[in-house]
Design an enzyme around this catalytic site. Sequence first.
Site, short mmCIF file in Angstrom:
data_model
loop_
_atom_site.label_atom_id
_atom_site.label_comp_id
_atom_site.label_asym_id
_atom_site.label_seq_id
_atom_site.Cartn_x
_atom_site.Cartn_y
_atom_site.Cartn_z
N ASP A 1 -0.78 6.34 -7.03
CA ASP A 1 -1.11 5.27 -6.10
C ASP A 1 -1.02 3.93 -6.81
O ASP A 1 -1.45 3.79 -7.95
CB ASP A 1 -2.55 5.52 -5.61
CG ASP A 1 -2.98 4.53 -4.53
OD1 ASP A 1 -2.11 4.00 -3.83
OD2 ASP A 1 -4.20 4.30 -4.40
N ASP B 1 0.82 -1.21 0.00
CA ASP B 1 0.00 0.00 0.00
C ASP B 1 0.86 1.26 0.00
O ASP B 1 1.49 1.58 1.01
CB ASP B 1 -0.93 0.00 1.22
CG ASP B 1 -1.94 1.13 1.15
OD1 ASP B 1 -2.06 1.76 0.07
OD2 ASP B 1 -2.58 1.41 2.16
#
Length: 439
Positions: free
Chosen positions: A316, A103
Amino acid sequence: MASLVLFLILLVAAMSTPAAHCHGNVGFKLKLTHVDAGTSYTKVQLLRRAVARSKARVAALQAVAAVADPVAAARVLVTASTGEYLVGLAIGTPPLYYTAIMDTGSDLIWTQCAPCLLCADQPAPYFDAKASATYRALPCRSPRCGQLYYPACFQRVCVYQYYYGDTASTAGVLANETFTFGAGNSTKVRVPNVSFGCGSINAGDLANSSGMVGFGRGPLSLVSQLGPSRFSYCLTSYLSPTPSRLYFGAFANLNSTNTSSSSGSPVQSTPFVVNPALPSMYFLSLRGISLGTRRLPIDPLAFAINDDGTGGVVIDSGTSITWLQQDAYEAVRRGLLSAIPLPAMNDTDIGLDTCFQWPPPPNVTVTVPDFVFHFDGANMTLPPENYMLIASTTGYLCLAMVPSGVGTIIGNYQQQNLHILYDIANSLLSFVPAPCDII
Ligand SMILES: *[C@@H]1O[C@H](CO)[C@@H](O)[C@H](O)[C@H]1NC(C)=O
Ligand SMILES: *[C@@H]1O[C@H](CO)[C@@H](O)[C@H](O)[C@H]1NC(C)=O
Ligand SMILES: *[C@@H]1O[C@H](CO)[C@@H](O)[C@H](O)[C@H]1NC(C)=O
Ligand SMILES: *[C@@H]1O[C@H](CO)[C@@H](O)[C@H](O)[C@H]1NC(C)=O
Ligand SMILES: *[C@@H]1O[C@H](CO)[C@@H](O)[C@H](O)[C@H]1NC(C)=O
Ligand SMILES: *[C@@H]1O[C@H](CO)[C@@H](O)[C@H](O)[C@H]1NC(C)=O
Ligand SMILES: *[C@@H]1O[C@H](CO)[C@@H](O)[C@H](O)[C@H]1NC(C)=O
Ligand SMILES: *[C@@H]1O[C@H](CO)[C@@H](O)[C@H](O)[C@H]1NC(C)=O
Ligand SMILES: *[C@@H]1O[C@H](CO)[C@@H](O)[C@H](O)[C@H]1NC(C)=O
Protein backbone atom coordinates in the site's frame (compact mmCIF):
# COMPACT_ATOMS: atom_id res chain seq x y z
CA MET A 1 -21.70 9.13 -52.44
CA ALA A 2 -19.47 11.56 -50.60
CA SER A 3 -21.71 11.34 -47.59
CA LEU A 4 -21.59 7.55 -47.73
CA VAL A 5 -17.76 7.66 -47.75
CA LEU A 6 -17.87 10.08 -44.84
CA PHE A 7 -20.30 7.80 -43.04
CA LEU A 8 -17.95 4.83 -43.59
CA ILE A 9 -14.95 6.82 -42.35
CA LEU A 10 -16.88 7.77 -39.23
CA LEU A 11 -17.99 4.18 -38.76
CA VAL A 12 -14.43 2.87 -39.09
CA ALA A 13 -13.21 5.59 -36.76
CA ALA A 14 -15.85 4.63 -34.24
CA MET A 15 -15.03 0.93 -34.54
CA SER A 16 -11.30 1.44 -34.18
CA THR A 17 -11.93 2.90 -30.73
CA PRO A 18 -12.56 -0.21 -28.65
CA ALA A 19 -15.21 0.40 -26.00
CA ALA A 20 -13.38 -1.39 -23.21
CA HIS A 21 -10.10 0.38 -23.76
CA CYS A 22 -11.04 3.50 -25.59
CA HIS A 23 -8.07 5.40 -24.21
CA GLY A 24 -5.32 3.40 -25.88
CA ASN A 25 -1.75 4.03 -24.89
CA VAL A 26 -1.78 6.85 -22.42
CA GLY A 27 1.41 7.61 -20.57
CA PHE A 28 2.63 10.37 -18.30
CA LYS A 29 4.68 11.04 -15.22
CA LEU A 30 3.72 13.07 -12.20
CA LYS A 31 5.28 14.37 -9.04
CA LEU A 32 4.01 12.77 -5.84
CA THR A 33 3.83 15.27 -3.03
CA HIS A 34 3.97 13.91 0.48
CA VAL A 35 1.00 15.07 2.57
CA ASP A 36 3.33 16.73 5.07
CA ALA A 37 5.57 18.37 2.46
CA GLY A 38 5.87 22.10 2.85
CA THR A 39 4.67 22.05 6.44
CA SER A 40 6.80 23.26 9.31
CA TYR A 41 6.62 20.10 11.40
CA THR A 42 9.82 18.96 13.06
CA LYS A 43 11.26 15.54 12.26
CA VAL A 44 9.78 14.03 15.39
CA GLN A 45 6.36 15.51 14.66
CA LEU A 46 6.53 14.16 11.10
CA LEU A 47 7.31 10.67 12.35
CA ARG A 48 4.64 10.86 15.04
CA ARG A 49 2.09 12.01 12.44
CA ALA A 50 3.12 9.19 10.10
CA VAL A 51 2.66 6.57 12.82
CA ALA A 52 -0.72 8.07 13.78
CA ARG A 53 -1.92 8.07 10.15
CA SER A 54 -0.79 4.49 9.82
CA LYS A 55 -2.80 3.55 12.91
CA ALA A 56 -5.89 5.29 11.50
CA ARG A 57 -5.56 3.32 8.28
CA VAL A 58 -5.33 0.03 10.11
CA ALA A 59 -8.30 0.99 12.27
CA ALA A 60 -10.18 1.24 8.98
CA LEU A 61 -8.97 -2.24 8.06
CA GLN A 62 -10.10 -3.54 11.41
CA ALA A 63 -13.51 -1.99 10.84
CA VAL A 64 -13.79 -3.99 7.64
CA ALA A 65 -12.50 -7.18 9.23
CA ALA A 66 -15.17 -6.76 11.91
CA VAL A 67 -17.85 -7.05 9.24
CA ALA A 68 -18.35 -10.81 9.31
CA ASP A 69 -20.07 -11.06 5.92
CA PRO A 70 -17.35 -10.84 3.24
CA VAL A 71 -19.79 -9.49 0.66
CA ALA A 72 -20.69 -6.65 2.98
CA ALA A 73 -16.99 -6.16 3.78
CA ALA A 74 -16.23 -5.74 0.10
CA ARG A 75 -18.59 -2.81 0.01
CA VAL A 76 -16.77 -1.00 2.75
CA LEU A 77 -13.57 -0.05 1.04
CA VAL A 78 -10.44 -0.53 3.02
CA THR A 79 -8.64 2.73 3.27
CA ALA A 80 -8.54 5.62 5.61
CA SER A 81 -9.48 8.95 4.18
CA THR A 82 -6.04 10.38 4.82
CA GLY A 83 -3.44 9.06 2.43
CA GLU A 84 0.25 9.73 2.27
CA TYR A 85 0.86 11.11 -1.23
CA LEU A 86 -0.93 13.72 -3.32
CA VAL A 87 -1.04 13.98 -7.12
CA GLY A 88 -1.78 17.04 -9.21
CA LEU A 89 -4.33 16.87 -12.01
CA ALA A 90 -7.01 18.95 -13.69
CA ILE A 91 -10.66 18.31 -14.43
CA GLY A 92 -13.00 19.69 -17.08
CA THR A 93 -12.92 22.17 -19.94
CA PRO A 94 -11.47 24.69 -19.19
CA PRO A 95 -9.28 22.67 -16.81
CA LEU A 96 -9.59 23.24 -13.07
CA TYR A 97 -6.29 22.25 -11.43
CA TYR A 98 -6.35 20.53 -8.04
CA THR A 99 -4.47 18.00 -5.91
CA ALA A 100 -5.93 14.69 -4.78
CA ILE A 101 -4.93 11.83 -2.51
CA MET A 102 -3.37 8.95 -4.41
CA ASP A 103 -4.89 5.75 -3.05
CA THR A 104 -3.76 2.26 -4.05
CA GLY A 105 -6.38 0.84 -1.68
CA SER A 106 -9.51 1.99 -3.52
CA ASP A 107 -10.91 2.55 -6.99
CA LEU A 108 -13.01 5.62 -7.43
CA ILE A 109 -11.72 8.94 -8.77
CA TRP A 110 -13.74 11.67 -7.10
CA THR A 111 -13.74 15.33 -6.24
CA GLN A 112 -16.15 17.60 -4.39
CA CYS A 113 -18.69 19.27 -6.66
CA ALA A 114 -20.66 22.49 -6.42
CA PRO A 115 -23.32 22.97 -5.32
CA CYS A 116 -22.26 21.05 -2.23
CA LEU A 117 -24.82 19.71 0.18
CA LEU A 118 -22.06 18.66 2.56
CA CYS A 119 -18.41 19.21 1.73
CA ALA A 120 -15.08 19.37 3.52
CA ASP A 121 -12.87 22.42 3.14
CA GLN A 122 -10.50 22.12 0.22
CA PRO A 123 -7.82 24.35 -1.27
CA ALA A 124 -9.26 24.39 -4.85
CA PRO A 125 -12.70 25.76 -5.70
CA TYR A 126 -15.38 23.06 -5.84
CA PHE A 127 -15.75 21.68 -9.37
CA ASP A 128 -18.76 23.25 -11.07
CA ALA A 129 -20.12 20.84 -13.69
CA LYS A 130 -22.21 23.58 -15.32
CA ALA A 131 -19.06 25.57 -16.08
CA SER A 132 -17.40 22.70 -17.96
CA ALA A 133 -18.06 21.96 -21.64
CA THR A 134 -17.11 18.28 -21.35
CA TYR A 135 -19.08 17.12 -18.29
CA ARG A 136 -21.57 14.27 -18.97
CA ALA A 137 -23.57 12.68 -16.17
CA LEU A 138 -23.82 8.93 -16.83
CA PRO A 139 -27.23 7.36 -17.38
CA CYS A 140 -28.30 4.61 -14.96
CA ARG A 141 -27.97 1.91 -17.63
CA SER A 142 -24.35 2.79 -18.53
CA PRO A 143 -21.85 -0.07 -18.05
CA ARG A 144 -19.67 2.11 -15.82
CA CYS A 145 -22.61 2.56 -13.45
CA GLY A 146 -22.87 -1.22 -13.11
CA GLN A 147 -19.23 -1.31 -11.97
CA LEU A 148 -20.00 0.62 -8.79
CA TYR A 149 -20.27 -1.19 -5.46
CA TYR A 150 -23.61 0.52 -4.77
CA PRO A 151 -25.11 1.61 -8.10
CA ALA A 152 -28.23 3.66 -7.64
CA CYS A 153 -30.46 5.72 -9.86
CA PHE A 154 -31.81 9.19 -9.20
CA GLN A 155 -33.71 11.14 -11.86
CA ARG A 156 -32.25 8.75 -14.51
CA VAL A 157 -28.72 9.64 -13.48
CA CYS A 158 -26.23 7.17 -11.99
CA VAL A 159 -25.43 7.98 -8.36
CA TYR A 160 -22.74 6.40 -6.20
CA GLN A 161 -21.97 6.14 -2.51
CA TYR A 162 -18.54 5.07 -1.18
CA TYR A 163 -17.49 4.41 2.40
CA TYR A 164 -13.85 4.26 3.39
CA GLY A 165 -13.95 2.02 6.46
CA ASP A 166 -13.51 4.92 8.86
CA THR A 167 -15.95 7.83 9.07
CA ALA A 168 -15.07 9.05 5.57
CA SER A 169 -17.50 8.76 2.70
CA THR A 170 -18.50 10.39 -0.56
CA ALA A 171 -21.74 10.36 -2.53
CA GLY A 172 -22.85 12.06 -5.72
CA VAL A 173 -23.26 11.62 -9.45
CA LEU A 174 -21.10 9.34 -11.60
CA ALA A 175 -20.07 11.32 -14.68
CA ASN A 176 -17.58 11.45 -17.54
CA GLU A 177 -15.09 14.29 -17.81
CA THR A 178 -11.90 15.24 -19.57
CA PHE A 179 -8.94 15.01 -17.20
CA THR A 180 -5.53 16.59 -17.69
CA PHE A 181 -2.42 14.96 -16.25
CA GLY A 182 1.16 16.10 -16.07
CA ALA A 183 2.77 19.50 -15.91
CA GLY A 184 4.86 21.36 -18.45
CA ASN A 185 4.43 21.04 -22.21
CA SER A 186 6.09 17.73 -22.87
CA THR A 187 4.13 15.50 -20.53
CA LYS A 188 0.70 17.12 -20.35
CA VAL A 189 -1.93 14.60 -21.41
CA ARG A 190 -5.63 15.29 -21.85
CA VAL A 191 -7.84 12.23 -21.54
CA PRO A 192 -11.55 12.47 -22.43
CA ASN A 193 -14.35 10.36 -20.97
CA VAL A 194 -12.80 9.43 -17.64
CA SER A 195 -15.60 8.34 -15.32
CA PHE A 196 -15.46 9.99 -11.91
CA GLY A 197 -17.56 10.71 -8.85
CA CYS A 198 -18.88 14.25 -8.62
CA GLY A 199 -19.37 14.29 -4.84
CA SER A 200 -21.94 16.58 -3.32
CA ILE A 201 -22.21 14.81 0.07
CA ASN A 202 -18.77 14.09 1.49
CA ALA A 203 -17.31 13.49 4.92
CA GLY A 204 -13.80 12.96 6.22
CA ASP A 205 -10.39 14.53 6.05
CA LEU A 206 -8.92 15.23 2.62
CA ALA A 207 -5.46 16.14 3.93
CA ASN A 208 -5.65 19.61 2.40
CA SER A 209 -6.39 18.18 -1.04
CA SER A 210 -9.56 18.29 -3.15
CA GLY A 211 -10.41 14.66 -3.77
CA MET A 212 -9.08 11.17 -4.24
CA VAL A 213 -7.71 9.20 -7.16
CA GLY A 214 -8.14 5.45 -6.88
CA PHE A 215 -5.23 3.34 -8.12
CA GLY A 216 -6.73 -0.01 -7.10
CA ARG A 217 -7.29 -3.07 -9.26
CA GLY A 218 -11.03 -2.51 -9.80
CA PRO A 219 -12.57 -1.35 -13.11
CA LEU A 220 -13.26 2.25 -12.06
CA SER A 221 -9.75 3.10 -10.88
CA LEU A 222 -7.71 5.55 -12.92
CA VAL A 223 -5.18 2.88 -13.75
CA SER A 224 -7.90 0.52 -15.01
CA GLN A 225 -9.71 3.20 -17.03
CA LEU A 226 -6.61 4.29 -18.93
CA GLY A 227 -4.44 1.90 -20.87
CA PRO A 228 -2.02 0.19 -20.57
CA SER A 229 -3.14 -0.66 -17.06
CA ARG A 230 0.06 -0.31 -15.12
CA PHE A 231 1.79 2.31 -13.03
CA SER A 232 5.01 2.60 -11.09
CA TYR A 233 6.42 4.86 -8.44
CA CYS A 234 9.78 5.66 -6.96
CA LEU A 235 9.49 7.02 -3.41
CA THR A 236 12.35 9.20 -2.24
CA SER A 237 13.93 8.86 1.19
CA TYR A 238 11.65 9.68 4.07
CA LEU A 239 12.04 13.40 4.92
CA SER A 240 13.89 14.03 1.64
CA PRO A 241 12.95 17.38 0.11
CA THR A 242 12.94 15.80 -3.38
CA PRO A 243 9.42 14.80 -4.45
CA SER A 244 8.70 11.20 -5.36
CA ARG A 245 7.68 10.19 -8.91
CA LEU A 246 4.71 8.40 -10.36
CA TYR A 247 4.87 6.87 -13.84
CA PHE A 248 1.71 5.98 -15.64
CA GLY A 249 0.76 3.62 -18.48
CA ALA A 250 3.43 3.48 -21.18
CA PHE A 251 5.80 5.48 -18.93
CA ALA A 252 5.61 2.87 -16.18
CA ASN A 253 8.59 0.72 -17.06
CA LEU A 254 11.43 -0.34 -14.82
CA ASN A 255 13.68 -0.52 -17.90
CA SER A 256 13.22 3.04 -19.00
CA THR A 257 14.64 4.52 -15.81
CA ASN A 258 17.70 2.26 -16.19
CA THR A 259 17.52 1.48 -12.50
CA SER A 260 18.90 -2.04 -12.73
CA SER A 261 22.20 -0.83 -14.07
CA SER A 262 22.50 1.86 -11.41
CA SER A 263 21.81 -0.46 -8.47
CA GLY A 264 23.29 -3.67 -9.80
CA SER A 265 20.31 -5.66 -8.47
CA PRO A 266 18.03 -7.49 -10.88
CA VAL A 267 14.36 -6.61 -11.28
CA GLN A 268 12.27 -9.07 -9.23
CA SER A 269 8.61 -9.94 -9.73
CA THR A 270 5.93 -11.58 -7.65
CA PRO A 271 2.29 -12.28 -8.64
CA PHE A 272 -0.63 -10.42 -7.11
CA VAL A 273 -3.10 -12.55 -5.19
CA VAL A 274 -6.84 -11.95 -5.38
CA ASN A 275 -8.76 -11.64 -2.13
CA PRO A 276 -12.41 -11.99 -3.22
CA ALA A 277 -13.55 -9.96 -0.21
CA LEU A 278 -11.26 -7.03 -1.12
CA PRO A 279 -10.74 -7.36 -4.87
CA SER A 280 -9.26 -3.93 -5.54
CA MET A 281 -6.37 -4.17 -3.09
CA TYR A 282 -2.91 -5.40 -4.02
CA PHE A 283 -2.45 -8.60 -2.05
CA LEU A 284 0.85 -10.47 -2.29
CA SER A 285 1.94 -13.95 -1.37
CA LEU A 286 4.52 -13.61 1.44
CA ARG A 287 6.26 -16.83 2.48
CA GLY A 288 8.66 -15.66 5.16
CA ILE A 289 11.07 -13.08 6.55
CA SER A 290 14.84 -13.14 7.10
CA LEU A 291 17.10 -10.88 9.11
CA GLY A 292 20.38 -10.98 7.22
CA THR A 293 20.81 -14.62 6.21
CA ARG A 294 18.79 -15.89 9.17
CA ARG A 295 15.30 -17.11 8.22
CA LEU A 296 12.94 -16.33 11.10
CA PRO A 297 10.70 -19.07 12.49
CA ILE A 298 7.29 -17.83 11.27
CA ASP A 299 4.40 -20.12 10.36
CA PRO A 300 3.51 -19.17 6.74
CA LEU A 301 -0.14 -19.27 7.84
CA ALA A 302 0.58 -15.94 9.59
CA PHE A 303 0.45 -14.37 6.10
CA ALA A 304 -2.52 -16.31 4.70
CA ILE A 305 -5.84 -14.78 3.68
CA ASN A 306 -8.54 -16.22 5.94
CA ASP A 307 -11.81 -17.65 4.62
CA ASP A 308 -13.64 -14.53 5.80
CA GLY A 309 -11.32 -12.24 3.81
CA THR A 310 -9.28 -11.00 6.79
CA GLY A 311 -5.52 -11.45 7.06
CA GLY A 312 -3.20 -11.60 4.09
CA VAL A 313 -0.48 -9.21 2.98
CA VAL A 314 -1.17 -5.95 1.13
CA ILE A 315 1.30 -3.53 -0.41
CA ASP A 316 0.00 0.00 0.00
CA SER A 317 1.22 3.51 -0.78
CA GLY A 318 -1.20 5.12 1.66
CA THR A 319 0.18 3.53 4.85
CA SER A 320 3.45 4.87 6.22
CA ILE A 321 4.75 2.34 8.76
CA THR A 322 4.34 -1.38 8.01
CA TRP A 323 1.76 -3.31 10.03
CA LEU A 324 3.13 -6.78 10.57
CA GLN A 325 0.92 -9.67 11.62
CA GLN A 326 1.34 -10.18 15.39
CA ASP A 327 3.22 -13.54 15.34
CA ALA A 328 5.54 -12.36 12.56
CA TYR A 329 6.15 -9.13 14.47
CA GLU A 330 7.10 -11.08 17.61
CA ALA A 331 9.55 -13.18 15.56
CA VAL A 332 11.13 -10.05 14.06
CA ARG A 333 11.33 -8.45 17.50
CA ARG A 334 13.06 -11.51 19.00
CA GLY A 335 15.39 -11.70 15.97
CA LEU A 336 16.44 -8.07 16.39
CA LEU A 337 16.91 -8.40 20.15
CA SER A 338 19.35 -11.25 19.56
CA ALA A 339 21.10 -9.57 16.59
CA ILE A 340 21.62 -6.15 18.20
CA PRO A 341 23.67 -6.22 21.43
CA LEU A 342 22.18 -3.06 22.94
CA PRO A 343 19.66 -2.42 25.73
CA ALA A 344 16.06 -2.76 24.48
CA MET A 345 13.84 0.30 24.84
CA ASN A 346 10.19 1.19 24.38
CA ASP A 347 9.54 4.52 22.68
CA THR A 348 6.10 5.35 24.03
CA ASP A 349 6.37 8.89 22.62
CA ILE A 350 6.32 7.85 18.97
CA GLY A 351 4.50 4.58 19.62
CA LEU A 352 7.14 2.05 18.54
CA ASP A 353 8.12 -0.63 21.01
CA THR A 354 11.10 -2.45 19.45
CA CYS A 355 13.83 0.11 20.09
CA PHE A 356 17.45 0.20 21.19
CA GLN A 357 19.54 2.69 23.06
CA TRP A 358 21.44 4.69 20.44
CA PRO A 359 24.17 5.48 19.52
CA PRO A 360 26.06 2.38 20.72
CA PRO A 361 28.88 2.87 23.26
CA PRO A 362 32.35 3.05 21.65
CA ASN A 363 33.35 -0.44 22.80
CA VAL A 364 30.30 -2.12 21.17
CA THR A 365 30.15 -2.89 17.44
CA VAL A 366 26.63 -3.08 16.04
CA THR A 367 25.75 -4.48 12.64
CA VAL A 368 22.08 -4.02 11.83
CA PRO A 369 21.15 -6.80 9.38
CA ASP A 370 19.17 -6.36 6.17
CA PHE A 371 15.47 -7.28 6.38
CA VAL A 372 14.21 -9.61 3.65
CA PHE A 373 10.59 -10.20 2.65
CA HIS A 374 10.48 -13.59 0.86
CA PHE A 375 7.62 -13.29 -1.62
CA ASP A 376 6.50 -15.94 -4.08
CA GLY A 377 9.34 -15.77 -6.63
CA ALA A 378 10.99 -12.59 -5.33
CA ASN A 379 13.04 -11.39 -2.37
CA MET A 380 12.64 -7.78 -1.30
CA THR A 381 15.76 -6.81 0.62
CA LEU A 382 15.43 -3.75 2.83
CA PRO A 383 18.60 -2.06 4.08
CA PRO A 384 18.44 -0.83 7.72
CA GLU A 385 17.36 2.68 6.65
CA ASN A 386 14.19 1.16 5.12
CA TYR A 387 12.98 -0.53 8.27
CA MET A 388 14.66 1.17 11.23
CA LEU A 389 14.39 4.82 12.24
CA ILE A 390 15.92 7.12 14.81
CA ALA A 391 13.12 8.45 17.03
CA SER A 392 14.10 12.06 17.41
CA THR A 393 13.05 12.90 20.97
CA THR A 394 14.59 9.85 22.62
CA GLY A 395 17.22 9.22 19.94
CA TYR A 396 16.47 5.48 20.10
CA LEU A 397 16.93 3.22 17.09
CA CYS A 398 13.48 1.73 16.49
CA LEU A 399 11.89 -0.89 14.25
CA ALA A 400 9.60 1.12 11.93
CA MET A 401 6.84 -1.48 12.12
CA VAL A 402 3.95 -2.14 14.47
CA PRO A 403 2.12 -5.37 15.32
CA SER A 404 -1.25 -5.98 13.64
CA GLY A 405 -4.04 -8.17 14.90
CA VAL A 406 -5.58 -8.35 11.42
CA GLY A 407 -3.30 -8.65 8.44
CA THR A 408 -0.01 -7.28 7.15
CA ILE A 409 0.19 -3.95 5.30
CA ILE A 410 3.55 -3.12 3.76
CA GLY A 411 3.75 0.64 4.09
CA ASN A 412 5.65 3.28 2.17
CA TYR A 413 8.44 3.69 4.75
CA GLN A 414 9.55 0.23 3.64
CA GLN A 415 9.32 1.23 -0.05
CA GLN A 416 11.82 4.12 -0.04
CA ASN A 417 14.29 4.06 -2.91
CA LEU A 418 12.64 1.14 -4.63
CA HIS A 419 11.11 1.62 -8.07
CA ILE A 420 7.91 -0.42 -7.83
CA LEU A 421 5.79 -1.38 -10.84
CA TYR A 422 2.15 -2.44 -10.47
CA ASP A 423 1.41 -4.36 -13.67
CA ILE A 424 -2.32 -5.02 -13.49
CA ALA A 425 -2.57 -6.52 -16.99
CA ASN A 426 -0.08 -9.24 -16.05
CA SER A 427 -1.06 -9.30 -12.35
CA LEU A 428 2.55 -8.82 -11.26
CA LEU A 429 4.38 -6.58 -8.83
CA SER A 430 7.95 -5.85 -9.94
CA PHE A 431 10.58 -3.85 -8.09
CA VAL A 432 14.22 -2.87 -8.20
CA PRO A 433 16.34 -0.76 -5.83
CA ALA A 434 16.76 2.72 -7.30
CA PRO A 435 18.11 6.10 -6.18
CA CYS A 436 14.69 7.79 -6.38
CA ASP A 437 16.11 11.20 -5.42
CA ILE A 438 18.16 11.19 -8.64
CA ILE A 439 16.03 9.50 -11.33
C1 LIG B 1 5.97 25.50 -23.18
O1 LIG B 1 5.37 26.07 -24.32
C2 LIG B 1 5.44 27.48 -24.34
C3 LIG B 1 4.63 27.99 -25.54
O2 LIG B 1 4.60 27.02 -26.56
C4 LIG B 1 6.91 27.88 -24.42
O3 LIG B 1 7.02 29.29 -24.43
C5 LIG B 1 7.63 27.32 -23.20
O4 LIG B 1 9.02 27.59 -23.31
C6 LIG B 1 7.45 25.83 -23.11
N1 LIG B 1 8.00 25.34 -21.86
C7 LIG B 1 8.74 24.24 -21.79
C8 LIG B 1 9.23 23.88 -20.44
O5 LIG B 1 9.02 23.57 -22.75
C1 LIG C 1 -17.17 10.23 -24.97
O1 LIG C 1 -18.11 9.18 -25.04
C2 LIG C 1 -19.28 9.54 -25.77
C3 LIG C 1 -20.26 8.41 -25.65
O2 LIG C 1 -19.64 7.18 -25.97
C4 LIG C 1 -18.91 9.85 -27.22
O3 LIG C 1 -20.05 10.25 -27.93
C5 LIG C 1 -17.88 10.96 -27.24
O4 LIG C 1 -17.43 11.16 -28.54
C6 LIG C 1 -16.69 10.62 -26.37
N1 LIG C 1 -15.84 11.78 -26.29
C7 LIG C 1 -14.57 11.77 -26.69
C8 LIG C 1 -13.87 13.07 -26.66
O5 LIG C 1 -14.02 10.75 -27.07
C1 LIG D 1 -18.17 7.61 -20.66
O1 LIG D 1 -16.88 7.09 -20.91
C2 LIG D 1 -16.88 5.72 -21.23
C3 LIG D 1 -15.44 5.28 -21.36
O2 LIG D 1 -14.77 6.05 -22.28
C4 LIG D 1 -17.67 5.50 -22.53
O3 LIG D 1 -17.70 4.12 -22.83
C5 LIG D 1 -19.08 6.01 -22.34
O4 LIG D 1 -19.77 5.90 -23.52
C6 LIG D 1 -19.05 7.45 -21.89
N1 LIG D 1 -20.42 7.89 -21.62
C7 LIG D 1 -20.84 9.12 -21.88
C8 LIG D 1 -22.26 9.41 -21.57
O5 LIG D 1 -20.10 9.97 -22.33
C1 LIG E 1 -3.01 23.73 2.18
O1 LIG E 1 -2.21 23.82 0.98
C2 LIG E 1 -1.98 25.16 0.56
C3 LIG E 1 -1.21 25.11 -0.73
O2 LIG E 1 -1.62 24.04 -1.51
C4 LIG E 1 -1.19 25.89 1.64
O3 LIG E 1 -1.01 27.23 1.25
C5 LIG E 1 -1.98 25.84 2.95
O4 LIG E 1 -1.20 26.39 3.96
C6 LIG E 1 -2.31 24.40 3.33
N1 LIG E 1 -3.17 24.40 4.50
C7 LIG E 1 -2.98 23.56 5.51
C8 LIG E 1 -3.97 23.66 6.62
O5 LIG E 1 -2.07 22.75 5.54
C1 LIG F 1 12.39 -4.79 -19.95
O1 LIG F 1 13.38 -5.26 -20.83
C2 LIG F 1 13.38 -6.66 -21.02
C3 LIG F 1 14.56 -7.03 -21.86
O2 LIG F 1 15.04 -5.95 -22.58
C4 LIG F 1 12.05 -7.05 -21.67
O3 LIG F 1 12.00 -8.45 -21.83
C5 LIG F 1 10.90 -6.62 -20.78
O4 LIG F 1 9.66 -6.87 -21.39
C6 LIG F 1 11.01 -5.13 -20.48
N1 LIG F 1 9.98 -4.78 -19.51
C7 LIG F 1 9.09 -3.83 -19.71
C8 LIG F 1 8.14 -3.58 -18.60
O5 LIG F 1 9.08 -3.18 -20.74
C1 LIG G 1 21.95 2.11 -18.46
O1 LIG G 1 23.06 2.56 -17.73
C2 LIG G 1 24.30 2.01 -18.17
C3 LIG G 1 25.39 2.45 -17.20
O2 LIG G 1 25.12 3.70 -16.65
C4 LIG G 1 24.55 2.49 -19.60
O3 LIG G 1 25.78 1.95 -20.08
C5 LIG G 1 23.41 1.98 -20.48
O4 LIG G 1 23.55 2.47 -21.81
C6 LIG G 1 22.05 2.46 -19.95
N1 LIG G 1 20.99 1.81 -20.70
C7 LIG G 1 19.92 2.49 -21.14
C8 LIG G 1 18.89 1.68 -21.84
O5 LIG G 1 19.77 3.68 -20.95
C1 LIG H 1 5.62 -0.31 25.44
O1 LIG H 1 4.82 0.64 26.13
C2 LIG H 1 3.45 0.51 25.86
C3 LIG H 1 2.73 1.66 26.55
O2 LIG H 1 3.18 1.83 27.85
C4 LIG H 1 2.96 -0.85 26.35
O3 LIG H 1 1.59 -1.01 26.06
C5 LIG H 1 3.75 -1.94 25.63
O4 LIG H 1 3.39 -3.22 26.12
C6 LIG H 1 5.24 -1.74 25.83
N1 LIG H 1 5.94 -2.70 24.99
C7 LIG H 1 6.95 -3.43 25.42
C8 LIG H 1 7.56 -4.37 24.43
O5 LIG H 1 7.38 -3.35 26.53
C1 LIG I 1 31.78 -1.40 27.41
O1 LIG I 1 32.23 -0.51 28.43
C2 LIG I 1 31.36 -0.41 29.54
C3 LIG I 1 31.86 0.72 30.46
O2 LIG I 1 33.21 0.95 30.26
C4 LIG I 1 31.30 -1.75 30.26
O3 LIG I 1 30.43 -1.65 31.37
C5 LIG I 1 30.79 -2.78 29.28
O4 LIG I 1 30.81 -4.07 29.88
C6 LIG I 1 31.62 -2.81 28.01
N1 LIG I 1 30.98 -3.69 27.05
C7 LIG I 1 31.63 -4.57 26.32
C8 LIG I 1 30.82 -5.40 25.37
O5 LIG I 1 32.84 -4.71 26.43
C1 LIG J 1 15.35 -15.66 -1.99
O1 LIG J 1 16.18 -15.95 -0.90
C2 LIG J 1 16.19 -17.32 -0.53
C3 LIG J 1 17.01 -17.46 0.74
O2 LIG J 1 18.15 -16.66 0.68
C4 LIG J 1 16.77 -18.13 -1.67
O3 LIG J 1 16.78 -19.50 -1.34
C5 LIG J 1 15.91 -17.90 -2.90
O4 LIG J 1 16.45 -18.57 -4.01
C6 LIG J 1 15.80 -16.44 -3.22
N1 LIG J 1 14.81 -16.26 -4.28
C7 LIG J 1 15.00 -15.44 -5.31
C8 LIG J 1 13.91 -15.36 -6.30
O5 LIG J 1 16.02 -14.79 -5.42
